[in-house]
Design a protein around this motif. Structure first.
Motif, PDB file in Angstrom:
ATOM      1  N   HIS A 103       0.878  -1.166   0.000  1.00 55.46           N
ATOM      2  CA  HIS A 103       0.000   0.000   0.000  1.00 55.46           C
ATOM      3  C   HIS A 103       0.919   1.220   0.000  1.00 55.46           C
ATOM      4  O   HIS A 103       1.612   1.488   0.980  1.00 55.46           O
ATOM      5  CB  HIS A 103      -0.807  -0.125   1.301  1.00 55.46           C
ATOM      6  CG  HIS A 103      -1.678   1.010   1.683  1.00 55.46           C
ATOM      7  ND1 HIS A 103      -1.238   2.045   2.445  1.00 55.46           N
ATOM      8  CD2 HIS A 103      -2.998   1.221   1.453  1.00 55.46           C
ATOM      9  CE1 HIS A 103      -2.257   2.878   2.663  1.00 55.46           C
ATOM     10  NE2 HIS A 103      -3.326   2.409   2.089  1.00 55.46           N
ATOM     11  N   GLU A 108       0.954  10.910  -7.603  1.00 54.10           N
ATOM     12  CA  GLU A 108       0.276  11.959  -8.385  1.00 54.10           C
ATOM     13  C   GLU A 108      -0.908  12.610  -7.677  1.00 54.10           C
ATOM     14  O   GLU A 108      -1.380  13.654  -8.110  1.00 54.10           O
ATOM     15  CB  GLU A 108      -0.223  11.355  -9.707  1.00 54.10           C
ATOM     16  CG  GLU A 108       0.921  10.950 -10.613  1.00 54.10           C
ATOM     17  CD  GLU A 108       0.569   9.784 -11.510  1.00 54.10           C
ATOM     18  OE1 GLU A 108      -0.385   9.045 -11.181  1.00 54.10           O
ATOM     19  OE2 GLU A 108       1.267   9.604 -12.520  1.00 54.10           O
ATOM     20  N   PHE A 109      -1.385  11.963  -6.613  1.00 49.56           N
ATOM     21  CA  PHE A 109      -2.596  12.490  -5.982  1.00 49.56           C
ATOM     22  C   PHE A 109      -2.513  12.229  -4.486  1.00 49.56           C
ATOM     23  O   PHE A 109      -2.645  11.092  -4.033  1.00 49.56           O
ATOM     24  CB  PHE A 109      -3.829  11.826  -6.596  1.00 49.56           C
ATOM     25  CG  PHE A 109      -5.119  12.475  -6.209  1.00 49.56           C
ATOM     26  CD1 PHE A 109      -5.428  13.759  -6.650  1.00 49.56           C
ATOM     27  CD2 PHE A 109      -6.014  11.827  -5.375  1.00 49.56           C
ATOM     28  CE1 PHE A 109      -6.613  14.373  -6.293  1.00 49.56           C
ATOM     29  CE2 PHE A 109      -7.208  12.434  -5.011  1.00 49.56           C
ATOM     30  CZ  PHE A 109      -7.509  13.712  -5.462  1.00 49.56           C
ATOM     31  N   PRO A 111      -4.123  12.431  -1.546  1.00 50.28           N
ATOM     32  CA  PRO A 111      -4.959  11.641  -0.631  1.00 50.28           C
ATOM     33  C   PRO A 111      -5.047  10.159  -0.977  1.00 50.28           C
ATOM     34  O   PRO A 111      -5.595   9.384  -0.189  1.00 50.28           O
ATOM     35  CB  PRO A 111      -6.355  12.279  -0.790  1.00 50.28           C
ATOM     36  CG  PRO A 111      -6.140  13.565  -1.516  1.00 50.28           C
ATOM     37  CD  PRO A 111      -4.899  13.397  -2.330  1.00 50.28           C
ATOM     38  N   ALA A 112      -4.517   9.760  -2.125  1.00 50.61           N
ATOM     39  CA  ALA A 112      -4.724   8.374  -2.575  1.00 50.61           C
ATOM     40  C   ALA A 112      -3.533   7.478  -2.278  1.00 50.61           C
ATOM     41  O   ALA A 112      -2.380   7.913  -2.304  1.00 50.61           O
ATOM     42  CB  ALA A 112      -5.007   8.356  -4.077  1.00 50.61           C
ATOM     43  N   SER A 113      -3.839   6.218  -2.004  1.00 52.49           N
ATOM     44  CA  SER A 113      -2.830   5.173  -1.948  1.00 52.49           C
ATOM     45  C   SER A 113      -3.172   4.145  -3.011  1.00 52.49           C
ATOM     46  O   SER A 113      -4.350   3.878  -3.266  1.00 52.49           O
ATOM     47  CB  SER A 113      -2.813   4.497  -0.579  1.00 52.49           C
ATOM     48  OG  SER A 113      -2.427   5.420   0.410  1.00 52.49           O
ATOM     49  N   VAL A 114      -2.132   3.578  -3.598  1.00 55.14           N
ATOM     50  CA  VAL A 114      -2.317   2.699  -4.752  1.00 55.14           C
ATOM     51  C   VAL A 114      -1.471   1.442  -4.573  1.00 55.14           C
ATOM     52  O   VAL A 114      -0.615   1.387  -3.688  1.00 55.14           O
ATOM     53  CB  VAL A 114      -1.937   3.435  -6.063  1.00 55.14           C
ATOM     54  CG1 VAL A 114      -2.873   4.628  -6.287  1.00 55.14           C
ATOM     55  CG2 VAL A 114      -0.491   3.885  -6.040  1.00 55.14           C
ATOM     56  N   PRO A 115      -1.689   0.422  -5.402  1.00 55.51           N
ATOM     57  CA  PRO A 115      -0.904  -0.801  -5.256  1.00 55.51           C
ATOM     58  C   PRO A 115       0.571  -0.584  -5.606  1.00 55.51           C
ATOM     59  O   PRO A 115       0.896   0.009  -6.633  1.00 55.51           O
ATOM     60  CB  PRO A 115      -1.554  -1.759  -6.270  1.00 55.51           C
ATOM     61  CG  PRO A 115      -2.936  -1.228  -6.471  1.00 55.51           C
ATOM     62  CD  PRO A 115      -2.779   0.264  -6.388  1.00 55.51           C
TER      63      PRO A 115
END
Lengths: 176, 176
Positions: A103, A108-109, A111-115
Motif C-alpha cells: 500500500h 500523483e494524488f 490523498p490516494a494510496s495505490v498498489p
C-alpha cells in the motif's frame, strides 16, 4: 507507462516461470526443475487457477500495518453466481483468489494510496468431500507464484474457522 | 448473509431504478419520470455503461480522509487490452469505471478494512473527436446511479489534465 502487465503474477506462476528457468540454465535440467517445482500448496494441494486475474471483482480491502496492503478478492463464475444468489454454503467448484500489494502513496494524488509491489496471492477452493476436515475449503498461499511453506498453511483453517463460521468460513463479502 | 448483490449500483442506475419508481408511484407518471431522468452526466453526456460491475479489475485504491474510501477501477475489454499492451494514448472506446465505498473496519478481522456503503461511481470514456477539448475524455460522476451536478463535472478535466498528462490523463495503473 511502465509495462506493469508484463509482470503478471499469473505468468510467473505457471509456464512463464518455467520459461524463465529454461532461459537461465540448461534445457534438460530446467525441464526437470519445472516438473518437480512445488506449485501446489502443502497440506491442500491447491494451485493458482488459470486466468484468475481476469475474474470478476468481489471486493477490495485494506490491511493495516504491519502488512500494510491493498487487496482485491476475485471469484470464478461459480463464486460470483453464489454471491449473486446469496448461496451459502458456497457450492463445490467455488474458487476465490485474494491478490495483495504493498500500500503505497500515489505519486500523483496526495490523498490516494495505490498498489505497489505484489506480495501474496491467496486461494480458497471449495470441495466439500476432498476438504471435509477444513469446512470444505482447501487453501493456498503463494508468493511470486510459489506456494509458501506448510507452517503458514497450517494457520489458514483455524483463523477462518474461528472468525467467519457464519459465512461459510469466507471473510469477503460482495461490494455492491 | 446479507443480500448485498441485490443492492447492485448497476441495477439502481438503469432499468432497476425505473422499476423502483414504477413500484412506488403511478405507472404513467413514473414512466414519464424515468424517461426524463438525467441519467447522462452534464457537460459530457456520459452514462453508466451496461454490465460494468462484471468488468475486469485494473486496480484497487484507497482514498484518505475526508473521503475515507476504498475504490476499485474496472475496465471494458478495450481498456484491458490497452493496459495489457501498454497502449498510450488509450484508444477510442476505452471505458474506465471507478467504484468507491466507505472504508470501514472489518467486524471480523481487526487489521482489515472493507467496503461499507457505496458512494460514487466515476466513469471515463475515450472518444478523441467528441471530447477533443478535454484530452479525448468524457467524464461522469454518479451517486445512486444518478449523475451529480455540472459544477462537480467542471472539476474533472482540470485535475486530470494537470496531474496525469503523461499517462493520457488517467490516474489508475494496472495492478499486476
Amino acid at each position: 507507462m511502465r509495462p506493469a502487465i508484463t509482470r503478471l503474477r499469473a505468468a510467473a506462476a505457471g509456464l512463464g516461470f518455467a520459461a524463465v528457468l529454461v532461459a537461465g540454465i540448461s534445457a534438460s535440467a530446467s525441464a526437470e526443475n519445472a516438473k518437480d517445482a512445488p506449485l501446489a500448496s502443502p497440506i491442500y494441494g491447491v494451485t493458482l487457477p488459470h486466468g484468475y486475474r481476469a475474474w470478476e471483482l468481489i471486493a477490495p480491502a485494506q490491511e493495516a500495518a504491519p502488512l500494510d496492503e491493498l487487496r482485491a478478492t476475485l471469484g470464478n463464475p461459480t463464486a460470483i453466481e453464489a454471491y449473486r444468489e446469496g448461496k451459502l454454503p458456497f457450492p463445490d467448484g467455488t474458487v476465490l483468489v485474494k491478490l495483495a500489494w504493498k500500500h503505497v502513496p500515489s505519486p500523483e494524488f496526495g490523498p490516494a494510496s495505490v498498489p505497489g509491489a505484489a506480495t501474496t496471492v491467496q486461494v480458497m477452493v471449495k470441495d466439500a468431500r476432498r476438504y471435509a476436515a477444513t469446512g470444505g475449503w482447501g487453501f493456498g498461499r503463494f508468493v511470486n507464484g510459489r506456494p509458501v511453506d506448510a507452517a503458514q498453511h497450517e494457520t489458514c483453517w483455524g483463523c477462518h474457522q474461528s472468525l467467519v463460521k457464519d459465512h461459510d468460513y469466507v471473510f469477503t463479502r460482495y461490494a455492491p
